[in-house]
Design a protein around this motif. Structure first.
Motif, PDB file in Angstrom:
ATOM      1  N   LEU A  34       5.253   8.963  -0.949  1.00  0.00           N
ATOM      2  CA  LEU A  34       4.114   8.794  -0.625  1.00  0.00           C
ATOM      3  C   LEU A  34       3.919   7.251  -0.615  1.00  0.00           C
ATOM      4  CD1 LEU A  34       1.199   9.771  -0.001  1.00  0.00           C
ATOM      5  CD2 LEU A  34       1.046   9.881  -2.538  1.00  0.00           C
ATOM      6  N   VAL A  35       3.555   6.691   0.470  1.00  0.00           N
ATOM      7  CA  VAL A  35       3.324   5.350   0.481  1.00  0.00           C
ATOM      8  C   VAL A  35       1.944   5.038   0.989  1.00  0.00           C
ATOM      9  CG1 VAL A  35       3.765   3.227   1.989  1.00  0.00           C
ATOM     10  CG2 VAL A  35       5.595   4.714   1.587  1.00  0.00           C
ATOM     11  N   HIS A  41       5.773   7.309  -5.556  1.00  0.00           N
ATOM     12  CA  HIS A  41       4.617   6.432  -4.886  1.00  0.00           C
ATOM     13  C   HIS A  41       5.028   5.220  -4.827  1.00  0.00           C
ATOM     14  CE1 HIS A  41       0.767   3.916  -5.268  1.00  0.00           C
ATOM     15  NE2 HIS A  41       0.791   4.397  -3.979  1.00  0.00           N
ATOM     16  N   LYS A  42       4.885   4.571  -3.614  1.00  0.00           N
ATOM     17  CA  LYS A  42       5.169   2.949  -3.291  1.00  0.00           C
ATOM     18  C   LYS A  42       4.043   2.448  -2.558  1.00  0.00           C
ATOM     19  CE  LYS A  42      10.105   3.508  -2.782  1.00  0.00           C
ATOM     20  NZ  LYS A  42      11.460   2.805  -1.958  1.00  0.00           N
ATOM     21  N   THR A  43       3.473   1.278  -2.976  1.00  0.00           N
ATOM     22  CA  THR A  43       2.435   0.584  -2.159  1.00  0.00           C
ATOM     23  C   THR A  43       2.993  -0.371  -1.365  1.00  0.00           C
ATOM     24  OG1 THR A  43       2.473  -1.010  -4.094  1.00  0.00           O
ATOM     25  CG2 THR A  43       0.711   0.612  -4.177  1.00  0.00           C
ATOM     26  N   ALA A  44       2.297  -0.681  -0.145  1.00  0.00           N
ATOM     27  CA  ALA A  44       2.647  -1.364   0.916  1.00  0.00           C
ATOM     28  C   ALA A  44       2.110  -2.678   0.788  1.00  0.00           C
ATOM     29  CB  ALA A  44       2.582  -0.885   2.207  1.00  0.00           C
ATOM     30  N   SER A  45       2.663  -3.947   0.669  1.00  0.00           N
ATOM     31  CA  SER A  45       1.975  -4.874   0.394  1.00  0.00           C
ATOM     32  C   SER A  45       2.772  -6.124   1.310  1.00  0.00           C
ATOM     33  CB  SER A  45       2.011  -5.579  -0.986  1.00  0.00           C
ATOM     34  OG  SER A  45       1.255  -6.896  -0.984  1.00  0.00           O
ATOM     35  N   GLY A  46       2.177  -7.189   1.706  1.00  0.00           N
ATOM     36  CA  GLY A  46       2.800  -8.405   2.333  1.00  0.00           C
ATOM     37  C   GLY A  46       2.950  -8.113   3.701  1.00  0.00           C
ATOM     38  N   THR A  47       2.057  -7.306   4.317  1.00  0.00           N
ATOM     39  CA  THR A  47       2.042  -7.161   5.780  1.00  0.00           C
ATOM     40  C   THR A  47       1.924  -8.551   6.482  1.00  0.00           C
ATOM     41  OG1 THR A  47       1.415  -4.902   5.523  1.00  0.00           O
ATOM     42  CG2 THR A  47       1.085  -5.952   7.785  1.00  0.00           C
ATOM     43  N   ILE A  48       2.929  -8.805   7.551  1.00  0.00           N
ATOM     44  CA  ILE A  48       2.634  -9.911   8.459  1.00  0.00           C
ATOM     45  C   ILE A  48       1.397  -9.392   9.668  1.00  0.00           C
ATOM     46  CG2 ILE A  48       3.577 -11.273  10.196  1.00  0.00           C
ATOM     47  CD1 ILE A  48       4.198 -12.442   7.879  1.00  0.00           C
ATOM     48  N   ALA A  49       0.443 -10.440   9.889  1.00  0.00           N
ATOM     49  CA  ALA A  49      -0.348 -10.350  10.860  1.00  0.00           C
ATOM     50  C   ALA A  49      -0.588 -11.522  11.800  1.00  0.00           C
ATOM     51  CB  ALA A  49      -1.821  -9.916  10.387  1.00  0.00           C
ATOM     52  N   SER A  82      -2.080  -1.301   8.591  1.00  0.00           N
ATOM     53  CA  SER A  82      -1.414  -2.503   8.120  1.00  0.00           C
ATOM     54  C   SER A  82      -0.206  -2.197   7.185  1.00  0.00           C
ATOM     55  CB  SER A  82      -2.397  -3.224   7.047  1.00  0.00           C
ATOM     56  OG  SER A  82      -2.984  -2.269   5.937  1.00  0.00           O
ATOM     57  N   ILE A  83       0.149  -0.660   7.014  1.00  0.00           N
ATOM     58  CA  ILE A  83       1.139  -0.386   6.374  1.00  0.00           C
ATOM     59  C   ILE A  83       2.246   0.351   7.234  1.00  0.00           C
ATOM     60  CG2 ILE A  83      -0.326  -0.441   4.308  1.00  0.00           C
ATOM     61  CD1 ILE A  83      -0.304   2.709   4.481  1.00  0.00           C
ATOM     62  N   VAL A  84       2.494   0.287   8.563  1.00  0.00           N
ATOM     63  CA  VAL A  84       3.080   1.131   9.283  1.00  0.00           C
ATOM     64  C   VAL A  84       4.773   0.566   8.916  1.00  0.00           C
ATOM     65  CG1 VAL A  84       4.018   1.622  11.611  1.00  0.00           C
ATOM     66  CG2 VAL A  84       1.441   1.582  11.197  1.00  0.00           C
ATOM     67  N   GLU A  85       5.057  -0.664   9.102  1.00  0.00           N
ATOM     68  CA  GLU A  85       6.393  -1.180   8.986  1.00  0.00           C
ATOM     69  C   GLU A  85       6.578  -0.855   7.446  1.00  0.00           C
ATOM     70  OE1 GLU A  85       9.365  -3.725   7.361  1.00  0.00           O
ATOM     71  OE2 GLU A  85       7.331  -4.250   6.788  1.00  0.00           O
ATOM     72  N   ILE A 121       7.851   3.016   7.394  1.00  0.00           N
ATOM     73  CA  ILE A 121       9.029   3.359   8.020  1.00  0.00           C
ATOM     74  C   ILE A 121      10.102   2.923   7.076  1.00  0.00           C
ATOM     75  CG2 ILE A 121      10.467   3.567   9.967  1.00  0.00           C
ATOM     76  CD1 ILE A 121       7.805   3.308  11.591  1.00  0.00           C
ATOM     77  N   ARG A 122      10.105   1.660   6.655  1.00  0.00           N
ATOM     78  CA  ARG A 122      11.282   1.085   5.981  1.00  0.00           C
ATOM     79  C   ARG A 122      11.433   1.698   4.532  1.00  0.00           C
ATOM     80  NH1 ARG A 122      11.076  -3.780   3.017  1.00  0.00           N
ATOM     81  NH2 ARG A 122       8.990  -4.165   4.002  1.00  0.00           N
ATOM     82  N   TYR A 123      10.355   2.442   3.969  1.00  0.00           N
ATOM     83  CA  TYR A 123      10.419   2.980   2.602  1.00  0.00           C
ATOM     84  C   TYR A 123      11.000   4.294   2.831  1.00  0.00           C
ATOM     85  CZ  TYR A 123       8.018  -0.998   0.766  1.00  0.00           C
ATOM     86  OH  TYR A 123       7.599  -2.300   0.328  1.00  0.00           O
ATOM     87  N   ASN A 124      11.101   4.976   4.103  1.00  0.00           N
ATOM     88  CA  ASN A 124      11.330   6.515   4.377  1.00  0.00           C
ATOM     89  C   ASN A 124      10.159   7.251   3.920  1.00  0.00           C
ATOM     90  OD1 ASN A 124      13.924   5.729   5.552  1.00  0.00           O
ATOM     91  ND2 ASN A 124      14.842   5.238   3.569  1.00  0.00           N
ATOM     92  N   ALA A 125       8.964   6.882   4.055  1.00  0.00           N
ATOM     93  CA  ALA A 125       8.005   7.599   3.610  1.00  0.00           C
ATOM     94  C   ALA A 125       8.046   9.101   4.225  1.00  0.00           C
ATOM     95  CB  ALA A 125       6.525   6.950   3.809  1.00  0.00           C
TER      96      ALA A 125
END
Length: 706
Positions: free
Chosen positions: A388-389, A450-458, A506-509, A512-516
């Motif tokens: 779960l991301v 559970h993983k949080t997604a942080s540090g997204t480039i915009a 803001s958490i798509v990348e 997918i990278r975390y295999n959610a």
């Protein structure tokens, strides 16, 4: 000035300065500010030595004044500030080298009894003595740092010290430059041909004036724009002001948190926010020490810390830190991010690919003849095997309520957020909790990952901000208020790093990278729905607890649920699966909000009408809209249902007033049903789902027409 008068003047100036530093030292001791005790008393000792030695060293009044001014300048706590693009730390070291060389040049000159003193020898000796004393001070600082650690003052590692070897090198360069300049000036001053000297001096003055005139134009090309340069045009007070959060209260909460036993990354973020909100570069740059001390086992956290240090430009080698971040991103197989940070390290122009995504809408005009619709049959099952991301905001951290006690990747889940500033305590229901944090805490009881997604480039494209997909293609719009969180880093004015991510877009990348297998986050903007559809197409489930714009994706949102109920099973959770069958002839009372409403937070009450506006394109339902104009007007909906003998209402449940009115109506008859929109995120909506599982359903974007 006569020699006797000058000597008396010098004596009283030194005594006054000595008393000043002694009194200041005593005051510092009384206040318990241990960081500056050594500095005050050490300065007093230097002044005391000057009192006994100024005659023997033949020091003149101008030299004494410059020397004492240099001591006072050190204590003004200007470290972290930037003047004409030059960090104050470098100005201070230049001034110190200048003053030391000036003192010893005059002393060495007085030792020469010849009519033609060897000025070359005096010049080199003055420079070497000043450089030697400066090196000794650096050694003293190093010993102090090693023993005492972080803080302000000569013996601590604080503002003005960040940058390790790079900082030490610049300190020595500036000290030596100041010494060379002072020795050259002294050599010119002591020449016999004063006329010639003043002509040369005039040339230097003219050159300096020209530099001062031209420098502001050239400064951005030479030194950049100072501390936190790329963020200077952004207003970090905006969200606080919009949410009616008292800034003074907010800052005091951060000050309290800063002094608690929290992670270094969190402490650094707090200092970053405080520095930005108070326009204090000293505080802002003090964050760099803690980013450097992150020491996390999470490589992404380290990469974000390095990017932050590089972006703040607080006396650190930006190139070095961007290169460190690039190496980490490369090791994580994030090629796009690695290339971006490497380009920043080499000051190269970055090129971006963008393909802006919009919501895919269904063509529903051909099926109006059907007689029934089933809402709420869609479901998601979560077990221990799921990943779960989630977004970071309202999960592991909540900057708006000053809950920043851990890094974005921390394990503690928050359950009460900024509502505590605006709602009475009895409304908070912390045992149930709010938003994504509280729901994830419940879901985690099946031991899912559970993983949080942080540090997204915009990046900014034509005044709008966009986040990337897994390939680094920028698709998903991010609202500017999310960019203006004071924890956001700006690598360039048009390149941001969102630490406290908010919203599916803001958490798509990372998902997918975390295999959610499932993601959870906010869906209160069309771009967030577009991102949810993108993830859904890749087989990833999406839970939109806040679902205002999800109805725009009706019939095109497989594996997406809006504001769904949660039910525990022995080894799993069932999300959704509250089916309600509605005949096209049944009266449905739908909550409606005037588009003209400007009351903050009220806009989410329009979600039910948005849903049925889209659903009526597929089936001609018997809908009656009842308008509300403020909070606590659920009685209008209930009265309309009773007067029209309607058994179905479509509403948003936010607070206790909403809950009390709807629960009483549901309890009155088992025939009464409520479709709840934008409600599962709040404790009172959650309660209704739990207490009336057979009489409630949710924002199901995949209704079944039968």
């Amino acid at each position: 000035m006569k020699k006797s008068t000058e000597a008396k003047t010098i004596k009283w100036i030194i005594i006054a300065t000595l008393l000043f530093f002694v009194a200041w030292g005593i005051y510092t001791i009384s206040t318990g500010n241990v960081e500056f005790i050594f500095d005050r008393l050490f300065s007093a000792a230097i002044v005391l030595a000057a009192l006994f030695l100024y005659k023997k060293m033949n020091l003149k009044l101008p030299v004494i004044i410059i020397g004492l001014f240099t001591l006072v300048l050190h204590h003004l706590k200007l470290y972290g500030n930037v003047y004409l693009g030059i960090p104050f730390d470098r100005i201070m070291h230049f001034t110190a080298g200048f003053a030391i060389a000036l003192v010893f040049y005059q002393y060495l000159l007085s030792l020469e009894q010849k009519k033609q003193p060897n000025k070359i020898k005096i010049f080199f000796l003055s420079v070497c003595i000043a450089a030697g004393i400066s090196s000794m001070i650096e050694i003293i600082e190093f010993i102090g740092y090693s023993i005492l650690g972080q803080g302000e003052g000569l013996l601590f590692y604080g503002t003005g010290d960040f940058g390790e070897w790079n900082n030490v090198s610049w300190d020595l360069i500036c000290n030596t430059s100041g010494a060379v300049f002072a020795s050259l000036l002294s050599s010119f001053y002591t020449i016999k041909n004063k006329k010639k000297f003043f002509k040369k001096l005039l040339k230097y003055i003219i050159s300096i004036v020209l530099i001062i005139i031209v420098y502001p134009i050239m400064e951005p090309f030479i030194f950049g724009r100072g501390i936190d340069p790329a963020a200077k045009d952004y207003d970090f007070n905006y969200v606080l002001d919009t949410a009616n959060i008292n800034k003074t209260t907010y800052i005091s909460l951060l000050e309290e948190s800063k002094n608690q036993n929290i992670s270094n990354f969190a402490k650094a973020d707090i200092l970053l926010i405080l520095g930005r909100l108070t326009n204090n570069n000293t505080v802002l740059c003090s964050s760099v020490y803690y980013y450097n001390q992150t020491g996390s086992s999470n490589p992404e956290e380290l990469a974000l810390a390095y990017e932050t240090i590089a972006s703040l430009n607080c006396n650190s080698n930006s190139k070095e830190y961007y290169e460190k971040a690039s190496t980490i991103w490369q090791s994580l197989n994030n090629k796009f991010r690695a290339e971006l940070t490497l380009a920043l390290a080499n000051n190269q122009q970055s090129s971006f690919v963008y393909n802006i995504s919009n919501i895919t809408k269904a063509a529903t005009n051909e099926i109006k003849r059907q007689n029934k619709v089933v809402i709420g049959k869609s479901k998601i099952t979560l077990t221990k095997d799921d990943i779960l991301v989630s977004q970071t905001d309202r999960v592991t951290r909540d900057w708006l309520s000053a809950q920043l006690n851990q890094s974005p990747y921390g394990k503690d889940l928050l359950t009460v957020f900024s509502e505590k500033f605006t709602l009475p305590e009895e409304e908070l229901l912390p045992e149930i909790g709010w938003h994504e944090g509280a729901r994830i805490k419940e879901l985690s009881s099946v031991n899912l990952t559970h993983k949080t997604a942080s540090g997204t480039i915009a990046i900014k494209i034509k005044d709008k901000w966009y986040a990337p997909d897994e390939n680094g293609i920028f698709r998903f719009e991010i609202l500017e208020d999310k960019i203006l969180y004071p924890t956001t880093r700006f690598l360039k004015p048009d390149i941001a790093v969102i630490i406290d991510t908010h919203g599916i877009s803001s958490i798509v990348e990372q998902a997918i990278r975390y295999n959610a297998t499932t993601v959870i986050g906010c869906c209160d903007y069309p771009a967030k729905i577009s991102a949810a559809q993108y993830l859904s197409e890749k087989g990833i489930n999406v839970i939109c607890l806040t679902d205002r714009f999800l109805p725009q994706a009706l019939f095109q949102a497989n594996n997406i649920l809006g504001s769904p109920p949660i039910r525990k099973r022995p080894f799993s959770f069932i999300i959704g699966d509250h089916p309600l069958t509605i005949s096209r002839y049944e009266k449905i009372i739908v909550m409606y909000l005037s588009p003209k409403s400007e009351i903050y937070g009220l806009q989410y009450y329009d979600t039910p009408s948005r849903y049925f506006k889209e659903l009526k394109k597929a089936i001609d339902l018997n809908v009656k809209h009842i308008q509300i104009t403020d909070f606590n007007q659920m009685d209008k909906i209930i009265q309309a249902a009773n007067s029209d003998h309607a058994n179905i209402i479509a509403v948003r449940v936010f607070n206790s007033d909403d809950y009390n009115k709807v629960s009483e109506w549901l309890a009155f008859s088992k025939q009464h049903k409520a479709i709840l929109f934008h409600s599962a995120s709040y404790p009172y909506g959650y309660k209704l789902f739990k207490e009336f599982p057979d009489q409630t359903t949710f924002d199901d974007p995949s209704p079944i027409i039968i």
